[in-house]
Write an enzyme that holds these catalytic residues in place. Structure first.
Site, PDB file in Angstrom:
ATOM      1  N   ASP A   1      45.863  38.563  26.151  1.00  0.00           N
ATOM      2  CA  ASP A   1      44.429  38.280  26.058  1.00  0.00           C
ATOM      3  C   ASP A   1      43.867  38.712  24.701  1.00  0.00           C
ATOM      4  OD1 ASP A   1      42.001  37.371  26.902  1.00  0.00           O
ATOM      5  OD2 ASP A   1      41.539  39.092  28.163  1.00  0.00           O
TER       6      ASP A   1
ATOM      7  N   ASN B   1      42.536  28.296  32.940  1.00  0.00           N
ATOM      8  CA  ASN B   1      42.398  27.842  31.551  1.00  0.00           C
ATOM      9  C   ASN B   1      42.068  26.347  31.448  1.00  0.00           C
ATOM     10  OD1 ASN B   1      44.929  30.071  30.126  1.00  0.00           O
ATOM     11  ND2 ASN B   1      42.730  30.341  30.323  1.00  0.00           N
TER      12      ASN B   1
END
Ligand code: FPP
Length: 244
Positions: free
Chosen positions: A18, A66
């Site tokens: 991340d 996503n």
């Protein structure tokens, strides 16, 4: 460089990569360039893990969630993945690395899913290390899919309700045959697991770092392993039981 005990390495490391977007923002670049830098960190992590002797490395490269990102970002991520598969297959062969992909692979489109099948087949006999890419992956989706297939096998008379043990459940997951992660690393400063390997992380040790994924290198990985090696994994037992 950090001293780690090479005889007590985690067998399987999983990483939530991340912070690409924030890295790009801090460097006054577009998010896509952040992902591009992130792909370099993927290469570095694979190389380091192979060098020190980690047997399994799972990377959360594209989550089910996503898909909700802007179309341009989704296609940039898929392009990076495509390039990664093209560019790394030779290195995987040279380094004896096997590639496995987990997730809803058909949803990635024909070109990528075909390439994944190809690279997985080509590297399937490599034994030095297994790199597992989680792609279009969601932990709850994985469990629901396993349940669907189990029910369908039940209806077809292949399994009975009594046969449904935790081992059988594990066999219906994408990760069938792979060991559970020993260590989860999440970069980017958030403290959550974001629908990643929900079943498989029942006893995993968690390590969170502020480092943004594009900045993550050798020393950060070794620090996470050092931290892991200082912990006592009891799997529900007492410390005393572990000593005897
Ligand atoms: C999180 O950063 C990262 C991702 C959504 C995808 C990870 C992808 C890569 C590292 C590159 C491509 C992968 C391979 C295997 C070549 P973010 O965008 O959520 O960061 P932010 O939280 O700072 O916005």
């Amino acid at each position: 460089m950090k001293e780690i005990d090479l005889n007590r390495l985690p067998q399987h490391i999983a990483i939530i990569m991340d912070g690409n977007g924030r890295w790009a923002e801090r460097h006054a670049m577009g998010r896509i360039l952040g992902h591009k830098k992130g792909a370099e960190s993927v290469r570095a992590a694979v190389r380091t893990c192979r060098r020190i002797g980690i047997r399994y490395l799972t990377l959360y490269a594209f989550s089910m969630e996503n898909w909700l990102r802007p179309e341009a970002e989704v296609s940039a991520l898929l392009n990076l993945l495509n390039e990664y598969l093209d560019n790394e297959v030779q290195e995987m062969m040279d380094q004896d690395i096997r590639l496995v992909a987990i997730g809803n692979l058909e949803s990635l489109g024909e070109t990528i899913s075909f390439k994944i099948t190809e690279v997985s087949a080509r590297t399937s006999r490599n034994r030095g290390m297994t790199v597992i890419l989680a792609l279009s992956y969601g932990g709850r989706d994985e469990i629901a899919e396993a349940a669907r297939r189990m029910v369908s096998d039940g209806v077809a008379g292949k399994i009975t309700p009594e046969a449904v043990t935790k081992e059988l459940c594990a066999d219906y997951l994408y990760t069938s045959g792979l060991p559970d992660p020993d260590l989860l690393i999440r970069t980017g400063g958030e403290f959550r697991i974001s629908n990643f390997l929900l079943w498989q992380m029942a006893y995993t040790e968690f390590y969170f770092t502020e480092i943004l994924w594009p900045d993550f290198r050798d020393r950060h990985l070794l620090k996470a392993i050092d931290d892991y090696q200082r912990r006592e994994r009891r799997f529900g037992r007492t410390s005393e039981q572990l000593r005897t």
